[in-house]
Enzyme design. Structure first.
Site, PDB file in Angstrom:
ATOM      1  N   PHE A 186      10.127 167.712 -40.203  1.00  0.00           N
ATOM      2  CA  PHE A 186      11.287 168.529 -39.860  1.00  0.00           C
ATOM      3  C   PHE A 186      12.000 168.886 -41.161  1.00  0.00           C
ATOM      4  O   PHE A 186      11.806 168.221 -42.174  1.00  0.00           O
ATOM      5  CB  PHE A 186      12.226 167.710 -38.957  1.00  0.00           C
ATOM      6  CG  PHE A 186      12.422 168.302 -37.583  1.00  0.00           C
ATOM      7  CD1 PHE A 186      11.353 168.784 -36.860  1.00  0.00           C
ATOM      8  CD2 PHE A 186      13.683 168.353 -37.010  1.00  0.00           C
ATOM      9  CE1 PHE A 186      11.533 169.315 -35.586  1.00  0.00           C
ATOM     10  CE2 PHE A 186      13.880 168.881 -35.743  1.00  0.00           C
ATOM     11  CZ  PHE A 186      12.804 169.366 -35.035  1.00  0.00           C
ATOM     12  N   ARG A 225      18.835 173.742 -42.731  1.00  0.00           N
ATOM     13  CA  ARG A 225      19.212 174.866 -41.861  1.00  0.00           C
ATOM     14  C   ARG A 225      20.175 175.853 -42.495  1.00  0.00           C
ATOM     15  O   ARG A 225      20.058 177.057 -42.303  1.00  0.00           O
ATOM     16  CB  ARG A 225      19.828 174.325 -40.581  1.00  0.00           C
ATOM     17  CG  ARG A 225      18.807 173.665 -39.730  1.00  0.00           C
ATOM     18  CD  ARG A 225      19.396 173.041 -38.521  1.00  0.00           C
ATOM     19  NE  ARG A 225      18.299 172.528 -37.721  1.00  0.00           N
ATOM     20  CZ  ARG A 225      18.454 171.837 -36.604  1.00  0.00           C
ATOM     21  NH1 ARG A 225      19.659 171.582 -36.156  1.00  0.00           N
ATOM     22  NH2 ARG A 225      17.413 171.416 -35.941  1.00  0.00           N
ATOM     23  N   HIS A 251      25.273 176.584 -33.521  1.00  0.00           N
ATOM     24  CA  HIS A 251      24.396 175.581 -32.925  1.00  0.00           C
ATOM     25  C   HIS A 251      25.042 174.218 -32.760  1.00  0.00           C
ATOM     26  O   HIS A 251      24.869 173.568 -31.740  1.00  0.00           O
ATOM     27  CB  HIS A 251      23.150 175.456 -33.802  1.00  0.00           C
ATOM     28  CG  HIS A 251      22.141 174.486 -33.286  1.00  0.00           C
ATOM     29  ND1 HIS A 251      21.604 174.594 -32.019  1.00  0.00           N
ATOM     30  CD2 HIS A 251      21.557 173.402 -33.850  1.00  0.00           C
ATOM     31  CE1 HIS A 251      20.737 173.601 -31.825  1.00  0.00           C
ATOM     32  NE2 HIS A 251      20.703 172.862 -32.921  1.00  0.00           N
ATOM     33  N   HIS A 270      22.156 177.767 -36.550  1.00  0.00           N
ATOM     34  CA  HIS A 270      20.717 177.513 -36.545  1.00  0.00           C
ATOM     35  C   HIS A 270      19.982 178.792 -36.903  1.00  0.00           C
ATOM     36  O   HIS A 270      20.305 179.855 -36.380  1.00  0.00           O
ATOM     37  CB  HIS A 270      20.282 177.025 -35.163  1.00  0.00           C
ATOM     38  CG  HIS A 270      18.942 176.358 -35.161  1.00  0.00           C
ATOM     39  ND1 HIS A 270      17.781 177.042 -35.399  1.00  0.00           N
ATOM     40  CD2 HIS A 270      18.590 175.056 -34.983  1.00  0.00           C
ATOM     41  CE1 HIS A 270      16.759 176.190 -35.349  1.00  0.00           C
ATOM     42  NE2 HIS A 270      17.224 174.981 -35.104  1.00  0.00           N
ATOM     43  N   LEU A 275      17.633 178.826 -28.205  1.00  0.00           N
ATOM     44  CA  LEU A 275      17.083 178.250 -29.430  1.00  0.00           C
ATOM     45  C   LEU A 275      15.558 178.235 -29.459  1.00  0.00           C
ATOM     46  O   LEU A 275      14.924 177.887 -28.478  1.00  0.00           O
ATOM     47  CB  LEU A 275      17.573 176.796 -29.545  1.00  0.00           C
ATOM     48  CG  LEU A 275      17.093 176.073 -30.800  1.00  0.00           C
ATOM     49  CD1 LEU A 275      17.949 176.456 -31.984  1.00  0.00           C
ATOM     50  CD2 LEU A 275      17.109 174.582 -30.598  1.00  0.00           C
ATOM     51  N   GLU A 330      13.272 174.033 -34.347  1.00  0.00           N
ATOM     52  CA  GLU A 330      12.810 173.838 -35.712  1.00  0.00           C
ATOM     53  C   GLU A 330      11.383 173.283 -35.724  1.00  0.00           C
ATOM     54  O   GLU A 330      10.661 173.386 -36.711  1.00  0.00           O
ATOM     55  CB  GLU A 330      13.753 172.839 -36.396  1.00  0.00           C
ATOM     56  CG  GLU A 330      13.488 172.670 -37.857  1.00  0.00           C
ATOM     57  CD  GLU A 330      14.699 172.072 -38.549  1.00  0.00           C
ATOM     58  OE1 GLU A 330      15.831 172.509 -38.256  1.00  0.00           O
ATOM     59  OE2 GLU A 330      14.503 171.175 -39.374  1.00  0.00           O
ATOM     60  N   GLN A 344      27.385 174.310 -37.777  1.00  0.00           N
ATOM     61  CA  GLN A 344      26.012 174.635 -38.134  1.00  0.00           C
ATOM     62  C   GLN A 344      25.524 175.880 -37.396  1.00  0.00           C
ATOM     63  O   GLN A 344      25.690 175.994 -36.185  1.00  0.00           O
ATOM     64  CB  GLN A 344      25.101 173.466 -37.776  1.00  0.00           C
ATOM     65  CG  GLN A 344      23.641 173.743 -38.067  1.00  0.00           C
ATOM     66  CD  GLN A 344      22.832 172.464 -38.119  1.00  0.00           C
ATOM     67  OE1 GLN A 344      22.493 171.903 -37.091  1.00  0.00           O
ATOM     68  NE2 GLN A 344      22.557 171.983 -39.308  1.00  0.00           N
ATOM     69  N   ARG A 351      23.966 169.149 -40.698  1.00  0.00           N
ATOM     70  CA  ARG A 351      23.168 168.174 -39.948  1.00  0.00           C
ATOM     71  C   ARG A 351      21.688 168.480 -40.097  1.00  0.00           C
ATOM     72  O   ARG A 351      21.269 169.622 -39.924  1.00  0.00           O
ATOM     73  CB  ARG A 351      23.527 168.211 -38.469  1.00  0.00           C
ATOM     74  CG  ARG A 351      22.620 167.344 -37.629  1.00  0.00           C
ATOM     75  CD  ARG A 351      23.041 167.280 -36.193  1.00  0.00           C
ATOM     76  NE  ARG A 351      22.768 168.480 -35.434  1.00  0.00           N
ATOM     77  CZ  ARG A 351      21.594 168.772 -34.860  1.00  0.00           C
ATOM     78  NH1 ARG A 351      20.577 167.938 -34.976  1.00  0.00           N
ATOM     79  NH2 ARG A 351      21.444 169.877 -34.171  1.00  0.00           N
TER      80      ARG A 351
END
Ligand SMILES: Cc1cc2nc3c(=O)[nH]c(=O)nc-3n(C[C@H](O)[C@H](O)[C@H](O)COP(=O)(O)OP(=O)(O)OC[C@H]3O[C@@H](n4cnc5c(N)ncnc54)[C@H](O)[C@@H]3O)c2cc1C
Ligand code: SF4
Ligand code: FES
Lengths: 624, 299
Positions: free
Chosen positions: A113, A281, A346, A235, A245, A248, A233, A381
């Protein structure tokens, strides 16, 4: 009045885990939630849960990645608690039967990730949150924990001391959506807020319609400081038309981003020469917008995310849900075409200030999950770090509230010696606007024991019960006012204006003039909100009323985000400022704090804790 | 490369040029923006008013079931008609939200995720159980979108039905993982083969929307019947190899009871409406076969 040891507000991942932990520690627990537990937004999480489970990995590396990802705005004791306990909590879920994706040998699978130095994201297809939410709810059913579903908590019942640090939370007031009755819930030991995200502040968001920041706003008005609210955040991969969404996980598995000229811009544009699509991100979201703003977007709006080269088998095995989402919500077949994506709101890194046990400065009041700021995510994050947060801090707060923890905390809450006064940054007054009448009308929902003008002299209960009774009384007055008021504005109008302002002015790229405009417009929206009216006269399932109260919460939350963004004149993590293109460690290794102070919010700061058990995290340049 | 580089100018429009700054500007930026917005809105309204005559082409007609026991005018069930502007990609949920926010804020329905994961907006749309958020208006054949609450459930108000019975049936099958042996070490996994995970995969997708049970004729007539969603939940655990044989027997006993699998008459209506494509009828059939096998073994 109903009475329990511990009351958990909200039944997403954080709330469910907290309830289980509190009950295991011997408390009599009830959950009060505006949605049935399985409808909570945790069910939408796709990508996975980070946990250092494997040989070659170590929780200390996970802690390091998280601190770096946070751009050194995370507090080390909380970050280390997260990464140290995540393996245990993840395996706990496995032991509760969660259907994780599996390797050939039967172990849970892990994948890479963004921003992680090891492929430590444990997952269940591209629907990890769905599995996690249901697994935890199953355990709540198994244990017979009482759940009040479709009960909307409108207010915390907090004692009336001058300083927040001296106040106690004695319970909550909730509105039974099905019957329309307002009732008090007394909590003998503690109230745990787990009300989730606040994405509805923006109009393009991955969040559910129910994510209206209720917990943050209620705690704030009860006197609890809210922390780092500017850290929102965005995304990088959401579907342009809806904000749904695209996990990721797609980039984790090798998905590639292209601009309209067919360039793999993360590398070719020099945004992240090492990590490319897997940079963190904030970096990817800015890169995409940059491409669009420089004429290399598609339809001037989005870029392409391509996963076709991964092959049908791998896609079906690990990302099947993504195919359904792209098909249902954008009409695109991910096996045949690239998917259109753009950044969308997000996650809220900031929230209710807590220590590493989820405790706030108000006695008996806790906050966990996305509504809380412990702070583990700092300015950014990492993907896959929110789900372990729910489990780790849910469990910690549950145990603490039930009285099962005697360790001291290293993170301070509330005003303390090393806090620092902030200067006023807003061009307009903050907080409550002038009131329409002598009664407090639509705005009558401060968090403390209601001012005497509001309460019914017939309510003379004393002590803790009295605090709850008075709060109930204040809420009955407010709801009565809203339902009886004849002519006025519909909340939906105020809400959409607010969302537009925030999207236009307090988005990925931020600049001073626009932030000030936003504050003025939020002020206008507050004034308009005073004339808000609920047209539906019914007590039965009155969503008009619920949405009206939610909109009030959105106003407070939007203001806090914007004030924080204006105050922080540097560039850190997700917070980009046009006029300030560098991270200013000398000045800004500190959290922005906002306190409600009975309607005249004040800004102050507290230092970041970079010293952990494993090491002291020295700020370094963040490159990917 | 460091991430701290400045992205090229992106906000040229909002940046004032030196000339503009030199000019006296009596109003605050907020006032200016609001004035511009008001002008834009007026323009839009004018356009909309002009477009009114052919709203026919670009509008959706919603016929929505209304009922509220508490409000006199709504105590008799009826249908209301709303006309909302159609946009590309619009779902039935979008249209309902638009109708509510623009015309009648008392219009009541459940919704949250708007991405087919929370299960709250299962509705009876043009004669079939569907999720409002997953149903594109363009995909419906009719000109009129008819929206009703899920059949066979008590209506609380408008499109909101009482889900209590559905939840009770779900809970009746002991919907939680139970195993005889749990690892001693808190870091030890209970391995599951990828094949076994694959076997239960579809059954784990249920979002408790209630569409299947609402579509089932047998469940409609017989309140005791567990219904497809609850049986599917039982399947999810009965087929999980980690629970062990003893537990599987217990689960089979639950499923074989009078109100369990044998009531299913294989009509496939549940399978047809499930928004998560769970092969419900197949799962029920497989449990029937298992039941026969385990009984044979028993005798
Ligand atoms: C689309 C999406 C994908 C994501 N994917 C990932 C991922 O792959 N990995 C990861 O780590 N994180 C992911 N995240 C982030 C993560 O899922 C969320 O941060 C997390 O699930 C929030 O959980 P929660 O328990 O705090 O809140 P929620 O699950 O939102 O639950 C909030 C609860 O509070 C209740 N509630 C709210 N207000 C009130 C009130 N006033 N009264 C009573 N009850 C109330 C609601 O009913 C609900 O039960 C994702 C987020 C989104 C939006
Ligand atoms: S099985 Fe399908 S239709 Fe039935 S409740 Fe679950 S998701 Fe809904
Ligand atoms: S709104 Fe969640 S399933 Fe449709």
């Amino acid at each position: 009045m109903r009475e329990y040891d511990v009351i958990v507000v909200g039944a997403g991942g954080a709330g469910l885990r907290a309830a289980i932990a509190a009950q295991e520690a011997g408390a009599d627990v009830a959950m009060v939630t505006k949605l049935h537990p399985v409808r909570s937004h945790t069910g939408a999480a796709e990508g996975g849960i980070n946990a250092a489970l494997r040989e070659g990995d170590d929780w200390r590396d996970h802690a390091y990645d998280t601190m770096k990802g946070s751009d050194y705005l995370g507090d080390a004791p909380a970050v280390e608690a997260l990464t140290r306990e995540s393996p245990k909590e993840t395996i706990q879920l496995e032991n509760w039967g969660m259907a994780f994706s599996r390797d050939e040998d039967g172990q849970v699978s892990q994948r890479p990730f963004g921003g992680l130095s090891f492929p430590r994201t444990t997952y269940a297809g591209a629907e990890t949150g769905h599995h996690m939410l249901h697994t935890m709810y199953e355990q709540v059913v198994k244990r017979g924990i009482e759940v009040y579903d479709e009960w909307y908590v409108t207010r915390l019942a907090v004692t009336d001391e001058e300083e927040p640090e001296e106040r106690d939370c004695e319970g909550v007031v909730a509105y039974d959506i099905k019957r329309g009755e307002i009732e008090g819930f007394r909590a003998r030991d503690g109230v745990i807020l787990a009300t989730g995200g606040l994405g509805q502040v923006y109009d393009h968001t991955t969040n559910a319609i129910a994510n209206t920041g209720d917990g943050v706003a209620m705690a704030y008005r009860a006197g609890v400081p809210i922390e780092d609210m500017e850290m929102i955040q965005f995304h990088p991969t959401t579907l342009p038309s809806t904000g749904v969404l695209i996990s990721e996980g797609v980039r984790g598995e090798g998905g590639i981003l292209y601009n309209s000229e067919g360039e793999r811009f993360m590398f070719e544009g020099g945004y992240a020469n090492n990590e490319g699509e897997l940079a963190s991100r904030d970096v990817v979201a800015r890169a995409e917008l940059n491409e669009v703003n420089n004429g290399r977007g598609i339809e001037d709006e989005y870029v392409h995310l391509d996963m076709r080269h991964l092959g049908e088998d791998r896609i079906l095995d690990r990302l099947e849900n993504i195919l359904h989402l792209a098909e249902d919500f954008e009409g695109v077949d991910g096996l045949e075409e690239p998917m259109p994506v753009k950044p969308g709101q997000h996650y809220a890194m900031g929230g209710v200030e807590t220590d590493e046990w989820g405790a706030t400065c108000v006695g008996g009041l806790y906050a966990v999950g996305e509504c809380a700021c412990a702070s583990v995510h700092g300015a950014n994050r990492l993907g896959g770090n929110a789900l372990p947060e729910l489990a780790v801090f849910g469990a910690r707060a549950g145990r603490h509230a039930a009285g099962d923890v005697d360790e001291a905390s290293e993170i301070t809450t509330g005003w303390s010696e090393d806090s620092e006064e902030g200067e006023n940054v807003s061009p307009v007054a903050l907080g409550e606007a002038d009131l329409p009448s002598s009664g407090k009308g639509a705005l009558a929902d401060g968090g403390r024991q209601s001012p005497s003008g509001d309460s019914d002299p017939a309510v003379d209960a004393q002590g803790a019960e009295g605090v709850v009774e008075h709060a109930v009384q204040a809420e009955r007055t407010r709801v009565h006012y809203l339902l009886e008021k004849e002519e006025g504005v519909n909340h939906a109008e105020v809400r959409s204006e607010l969302q537009e302002t925030m999207t236009e002015n307090v988005n990925v790229f931020r600049e001073e003039g626009a932030l000030k405009d936003a504050l003025e417009e939020i002020r206008e929206a507050r004034k308009e909100y005073q004339h808000v009216t609920v047209e539906d006269p019914s007590r039965t399932y009155n969503t008009d009323l619920i949405h009206t109260i939610e909109t009030r919460n959105l106003l407070d939350v939007a203001e806090a985000i914007t004030v924080g963004a204006l105050a922080r004149d540097e560039f850190r993590g997700a917070h980009w400022r046009k006029e300030h293109q560098e991270r200013k460690d000398d000045e800004w290794l500190k959290h922005t704090m906002l306190s409600w102070n009975d309607g005249s919010p004040g800004l102050w700061y507290k230092p970041v804790v970079l010293e952990g058990e494993a090491k002291t995290y020295e700020p370094k340049e963040r490159s990917y | 490369m460091s991430t701290q580089t400045e992205p090229p100018e992106t906000d040229d429009e909002t940046e004032s040029t030196p000339e503009a700054e030199a000019e006296p500007e009596p109003r605050s930026p907020g006032d200016r923006r609001r004035a511009e917005k008001a002008a834009r809105e007026a323009e839009r309204e004018r356009e909309e008013a002009e477009a009114e005559p052919d709203l026919g082409e670009d509008a959706v007609t919603l016929k929505v079931f209304r009922y509220d026991p508490e409000v006199e005018e709504k105590a008799e069930p009826r249908f209301d008609t709303f006309r909302v502007p159609f946009e590309k990609g619009m779902t039935v949920l979008d249209a309902l939200i638009d109708a509510r926010d623009t015309y009648d804020s008392s219009l009541t329905f459940r919704h949250s995720c708007r991405q087919a994961v929370c299960g709250s907006d299962a509705l009876f749309i043009n004669g079939r159980q569907r999720l409002g958020c997953q149903t594109q208006i363009a995909d419906l054949d009719d000109d009129v979108v008819r929206v009703e609450p899920l059949p066979h459930q008590d209506v609380v108000k408008d499109l909101v039905v009482d889900m209590e019975h559905f939840y009770d049936q779900m809970e009746a099958v002991e919907p939680y993982f139970q195993t005889d042996e749990t690892p001693d070490d808190e870091l030890e996994e209970q391995h599951q083969s990828p094949e076994n995970r694959e076997k239960i995969k579809m059954s784990t997708r249920c979002i408790w929307c209630g569409a299947c049970t609402s579509s089932c004729n047998i469940a409609a007539d017989d309140n005791e019947y567990l219904g497809p969603a609850a049986i599917n939940k039982a399947y999810r655990f009965a087929m999980d190899e980690r629970e062990g044989e003893g537990m599987k027997e217990h689960r089979m006993e639950l499923i074989e009871q009078e109100n369990g699998v044998w009531r299913c008459q294989t009509q496939f209506s549940c399978t047809n409406v499930c928004p998560k494509d769970i092969p419900l009828t197949e799962h029920i059939q497989e449990l029937k076969r298992e039941a026969v096998k385990s009984n044979l073994k028993f005798w």
